[in-house]
Design a protein around this motif. Structure first.
Motif, mmCIF file in Angstrom:
data_model
loop_
_atom_site.group_PDB
_atom_site.id
_atom_site.type_symbol
_atom_site.label_atom_id
_atom_site.label_comp_id
_atom_site.label_asym_id
_atom_site.label_seq_id
_atom_site.Cartn_x
_atom_site.Cartn_y
_atom_site.Cartn_z
ATOM 1 N N ARG A 108 -6.371 4.117 -2.596
ATOM 2 C CA ARG A 108 -6.253 2.771 -2.944
ATOM 3 C C ARG A 108 -7.657 2.054 -2.953
ATOM 4 O O ARG A 108 -8.312 2.376 -2.225
ATOM 5 C CB ARG A 108 -5.374 1.717 -2.097
ATOM 6 C CG ARG A 108 -5.729 1.691 -0.782
ATOM 7 C CD ARG A 108 -4.660 1.033 0.353
ATOM 8 N NE ARG A 108 -4.077 2.257 0.981
ATOM 9 C CZ ARG A 108 -3.038 2.211 1.841
ATOM 10 N NH1 ARG A 108 -2.696 0.790 2.291
ATOM 11 N NH2 ARG A 108 -3.054 3.009 2.805
ATOM 12 N N GLY A 118 0.858 -1.137 -0.101
ATOM 13 C CA GLY A 118 -0.043 0.124 0.076
ATOM 14 C C GLY A 118 0.852 1.289 0.185
ATOM 15 O O GLY A 118 1.596 1.627 -0.908
ATOM 16 N N SER A 134 -10.035 -3.711 -0.783
ATOM 17 C CA SER A 134 -9.531 -5.100 -0.944
ATOM 18 C C SER A 134 -10.150 -6.224 -1.643
ATOM 19 O O SER A 134 -9.759 -6.813 -2.529
ATOM 20 C CB SER A 134 -8.700 -5.558 0.100
ATOM 21 O OG SER A 134 -7.656 -4.545 0.702
ATOM 22 N N GLN A 158 -1.166 2.572 -8.464
ATOM 23 C CA GLN A 158 -1.653 1.690 -7.103
ATOM 24 C C GLN A 158 -3.229 1.381 -7.314
ATOM 25 O O GLN A 158 -3.767 1.057 -6.446
ATOM 26 C CB GLN A 158 -1.248 2.727 -5.993
ATOM 27 C CG GLN A 158 -2.216 3.405 -5.089
ATOM 28 C CD GLN A 158 -1.974 4.862 -6.280
ATOM 29 O OE1 GLN A 158 -1.435 5.015 -7.152
ATOM 30 N NE2 GLN A 158 -2.776 5.832 -5.810
ATOM 31 N N ILE A 159 -3.817 1.972 -8.497
ATOM 32 C CA ILE A 159 -5.305 2.037 -8.560
ATOM 33 C C ILE A 159 -5.735 0.959 -9.781
ATOM 34 O O ILE A 159 -6.906 0.212 -9.866
ATOM 35 C CB ILE A 159 -5.741 3.322 -8.670
ATOM 36 C CG1 ILE A 159 -5.373 4.320 -7.635
ATOM 37 C CG2 ILE A 159 -7.376 3.240 -9.104
ATOM 38 C CD1 ILE A 159 -6.255 4.054 -6.481
#
Length: 433
Positions: free
Chosen positions: A75, A16, A78, A31-32
């Motif tokens: 982010r 992360g 999950s 990160q996306i």
């Protein structure tokens, strides 16, 4: 060296926001964007890893009242990502970190059981607690729970989730659920039939006495932070010794420290690369920020190449929000001062040396042998790899180290089962109707 009697386990962590990932490196991706998650997951599956592991962020961190997330901000959720990854992987386990403090058992049990069905039995849940009121502001009830209450809530949360997962019989009949406890009251029927694994694999990452007992009683895997051989062996022995009190056996719980790695064609090249990576991870700006998080005061006037502050930390500072201080600030400051004085280190050099995770640094052959040694000597059952480049940082390990582990009989040459439990060598939970 004695031969391994069992194979070691490997997992991949998609970082992360931390000081491990070098998001400023030109090779780093998004990160996306889903392609980043897909690339790392496919690489882990190509390397026959047990599982792919995602962190959770419930609030953007702040520093001096400004959002601070080390080069990237935000982010995706999950489990949403893992559901998508289930469609582009076949065997790889899919594990998400989800807080037991700011979620509810019925809702999360349903999401995890759904992931287990959609993936064919590959779901995992890293159970964590959340400690701060700052994060709690994003949730209706706000506030926070004391440490003991957080763990009691987490224990009851997991117990209630398992009741829900067990409420469907193996032959497909639904039965009502009744649970009344200090934190939750549940009455009704669970909407998801029993999933392929029975229960998703439970991972735990706490290191306190409460966390160790919780893991020994309830977890299947521990994501530990103990990187040195000596610390790893002490932690391993302590947690494994706690299992018997809960009617469990040595291999019912796998201990997998989070580690980094740096490879080179020679040991000298690997050490040089590792030093350069640490300099990238701890920029002058991030060195001061790391110092401020310990000292709890504005240190922007300090020179990163100068000495550490002579003043003491402010213990109750709210300078940094959304992250937990790494231990008692006075003890950390004393340790950092001693390190700085002993080696003549500047602020930046001290932060680089003091905050580095255990890394396996060397040639592929040396790294493979060192990993074997950790398992041989009872410091770990395997490792969760945290690459410093996302998403391509795992490729070199899979291409150059995994084949050497396989040659030595220390790692599988193919998946023997289809579920995450089978990869880890864990039995399916006995149905408790």
């Amino acid at each position: 060296m004695t031969a391994l009697t069992r194979e070691l386990h490997l997992a991949a962590h998609f970082p992360g926001v931390n000081n491990t990932t070098v998001w400023s490196d030109e090779r780093s991706g998004s990160q996306i964007d889903f392609t980043s998650f897909e690339h790392l997951a496919r690489t882990a599956e190509r390397g026959l890893f047990d599982f792919f592991f995602l962190a959770e962020g419930l609030r953007l961190r702040e520093h001096k009242g400004r959002v601070h997330d080390l080069d990237v901000v935000g982010r995706p959720e999950s489990i949403t990502v893992l559901n998508a990854l289930a469609a582009v992987t076949d065997r790889l386990g899919l594990a998400a970190t989800v807080s037991a403090t700011f979620n509810e058992p019925y809702e999360l049990a349903r999401r995890l059981a759904s992931l287990d069905h959609l993936s064919g039995g590959r779901a995992g849940w890293n159970v964590v607690t959340t400690s701060d009121a700052f994060t709690g502001e994003n949730f209706r009830r706000g506030g926070y729970l004391d440490r003991a209450d957080r763990y009691r809530r987490a224990e009851e949360f997991l117990h209630a989730a398992r009741k829900l997962w067990d409420s469907w019989t193996p032959d497909g009949a639904a039965r009502p659920v009744e649970h009344t406890g200090a934190h939750f009251t549940i009455e009704g029927e669970f909407t998801v039939p029993r999933s392929p694994q029975g229960h998703p694999v439970v991972i735990q990452a706490g290191d306190s006495a409460e966390g160790r007992d919780f893991a020994a009683a309830s977890a299947d895997v521990i994501f530990s932070r103990h990187g040195t051989l000596e610390a790893g062996r002490a932690f391993y022995a302590d947690v494994k010794a706690r299992l018997a009190a809960h009617g469990r056996h040595h291999d019912d719980l796998k201990i997998m420290p989070g580690v980094t790695f740096v490879l080179g064609d020679t040991d000298a090249e690997a050490r040089e690369r590792a030093a350069e990576i640490r300099r990238q991870q701890i920029s002058p700006q991030n060195a001061i920020l790391a110092l401020e998080q310990i000292w709890g005061r504005d240190l922007s006037s300090y020179d990163p190449d100068g000495p550490l502050p002579e003043t003491d930390p402010e213990p109750d500072s709210a300078l940094a929000q959304g992250r937990v201080r790494a231990g008692d600030p006075f003890e950390v400051a004393a340790r950092w001062r001693a390190l700085s004085e002993a080696k003549g280190l500047s602020i930046r050099q001290t932060v680089i040396e003091a905050t580095g995770r255990q890394s396996f640094v060397g040639t592929p052959r040396a790294v493979a042998e060192e990993m074997r040694r950790f398992v041989d000597l009872g410091a770990a059952d395997g490792f969760i790899l945290v690459p410093h480049i996302t998403p391509g940082g795992l490729d070199e390990f899979v291409d150059r180290v995994v084949p050497l582990l396989q040659e030595r009989g220390a790692f599988r040459t193919g998946y023997s089962g289809t579920t995450l439990r089978s990869h880890l060598g864990l039995a399916e939970p006995i149905w408790k109707g």
